[in-house]
Write a protein that holds these residues in place. Sequence first.
Motif, PDB file in Angstrom:
ATOM      1  N   PRO A  32       0.803  -1.221   0.000  1.00  0.00           N
ATOM      2  CA  PRO A  32       0.000   0.000   0.000  1.00  0.00           C
ATOM      3  C   PRO A  32       0.845   1.285   0.000  1.00  0.00           C
ATOM      4  O   PRO A  32       0.357   2.337  -0.337  1.00  0.00           O
ATOM      5  N   GLU A  78      -0.190   4.540   4.237  1.00  0.00           N
ATOM      6  CA  GLU A  78      -1.501   4.277   4.817  1.00  0.00           C
ATOM      7  C   GLU A  78      -2.099   5.604   5.266  1.00  0.00           C
ATOM      8  O   GLU A  78      -1.427   6.409   5.908  1.00  0.00           O
ATOM      9  N   CYS A 128      -4.519   7.194   7.740  1.00  0.00           N
ATOM     10  CA  CYS A 128      -5.171   6.915   9.018  1.00  0.00           C
ATOM     11  C   CYS A 128      -6.176   8.042   9.236  1.00  0.00           C
ATOM     12  O   CYS A 128      -5.803   9.141   9.653  1.00  0.00           O
ATOM     13  N   ASP A 163       3.744   2.246   5.000  1.00  0.00           N
ATOM     14  CA  ASP A 163       3.408   0.845   5.234  1.00  0.00           C
ATOM     15  C   ASP A 163       4.684   0.078   5.572  1.00  0.00           C
ATOM     16  O   ASP A 163       5.771   0.400   5.088  1.00  0.00           O
TER      17      ASP A 163
END
Length: 113
Positions: A81, A84, A86, A94
């Motif tokens: 990925p 990431e 959040c 990642d």
Amino acid sequence: MKKSSTYPKSERKRTLTALSLSRGERKLFQILYEYQKQTVSRQELCLRMWNRDKTNSSMTQLSVMVKHFKNKLADQGIKGPIIETCWGQGYRLDEAVYEQVYIESDELKYGNE
């Protein structure tokens, strides 16, 4: 069947300078890399990237940069990925990225040559 989140290890790790990235994308990578798998808030990224608080403009700029950054790394063979998101917190690299890319000590200048 549960999808595995383990990605094959690269044949060898690549340095950050071996990747074709813009100065801003390189700086973004260095900041996220420094946090070692911890989430970096968008406010912190705006301060570190552009020396200013987050605004609608800087948030848009950051989102676009993250999108281009992900695409460029994927195009250059970095698996996973990559970054990431959040939600409500910020961004983090990642885990798979740390297995594929590293920063040499002389690259820790945040692009301020």
